[in-house]
Design a protein around this motif. Sequence first.
Motif, PDB file in Angstrom:
ATOM      1  N   VAL A  58       0.858  -1.181   0.000  1.00  0.00           N
ATOM      2  CA  VAL A  58       0.000   0.000   0.000  1.00  0.00           C
ATOM      3  C   VAL A  58       0.895   1.232   0.000  1.00  0.00           C
ATOM      4  N   ARG A  59       0.317   2.354  -0.456  1.00  0.00           N
ATOM      5  CA  ARG A  59       1.107   3.584  -0.557  1.00  0.00           C
ATOM      6  C   ARG A  59       0.291   4.761  -0.053  1.00  0.00           C
ATOM      7  N   GLN A  60       1.008   5.683   0.596  1.00  0.00           N
ATOM      8  CA  GLN A  60       0.447   6.980   0.967  1.00  0.00           C
ATOM      9  C   GLN A  60       1.564   7.989   0.744  1.00  0.00           C
ATOM     10  N   GLY A  61       1.418   8.788  -0.319  1.00  0.00           N
ATOM     11  CA  GLY A  61       2.488   9.722  -0.671  1.00  0.00           C
ATOM     12  C   GLY A  61       3.772   8.953  -0.930  1.00  0.00           C
ATOM     13  N   PRO A  62       4.904   9.378  -0.330  1.00  0.00           N
ATOM     14  CA  PRO A  62       6.169   8.702  -0.570  1.00  0.00           C
ATOM     15  C   PRO A  62       6.377   7.437   0.263  1.00  0.00           C
ATOM     16  N   LEU A  63       5.400   7.084   1.113  1.00  0.00           N
ATOM     17  CA  LEU A  63       5.527   5.915   1.983  1.00  0.00           C
ATOM     18  C   LEU A  63       4.864   4.689   1.355  1.00  0.00           C
ATOM     19  N   ARG A  64       5.632   3.620   1.191  1.00  0.00           N
ATOM     20  CA  ARG A  64       5.075   2.338   0.770  1.00  0.00           C
ATOM     21  C   ARG A  64       5.242   1.358   1.921  1.00  0.00           C
ATOM     22  N   VAL A  65       4.157   0.684   2.281  1.00  0.00           N
ATOM     23  CA  VAL A  65       4.210  -0.355   3.305  1.00  0.00           C
ATOM     24  C   VAL A  65       4.095  -1.689   2.576  1.00  0.00           C
TER      25      VAL A  65
END
Length: 128
Positions: free
Chosen positions: A41-48
Amino acid sequence: MSETTVNVRYMVDDPLASAAWYVDHFGFEALPNASPAFAAVRQGPLRVLLSGKASSAGRPMPDGAQPAPGGWNRLQLLVPDLAAEVERLRKAGVVFRNDIVSGPGGHQILAEDPSGNVVELFQSAGNW
């Protein structure tokens, strides 16, 4: 991948259920190619990166240790109104490890994803 992308990998019991949890509760975007072994999953520059036992990250270490979910390492999501966010998430059934705690930098609480991995919600005291 952009140089500004940050990846965090969590071991999870069910990658598809975990991806849905991040999407449903925190507004992440599900990335394509999810499977029972791996999802992201992604939120802005963060991928988990959500890795199950069948993923390459789930393979045992040379000493036999098995990667497992849980622990205390965590990602931190900044929120403008922690109390309101906690109320919203509790109504949605999100599990927390603790109540809101305050310190010199602000207020925080620890939510658990479906596999017991920690997501810290943090409201700054204004000095960040």
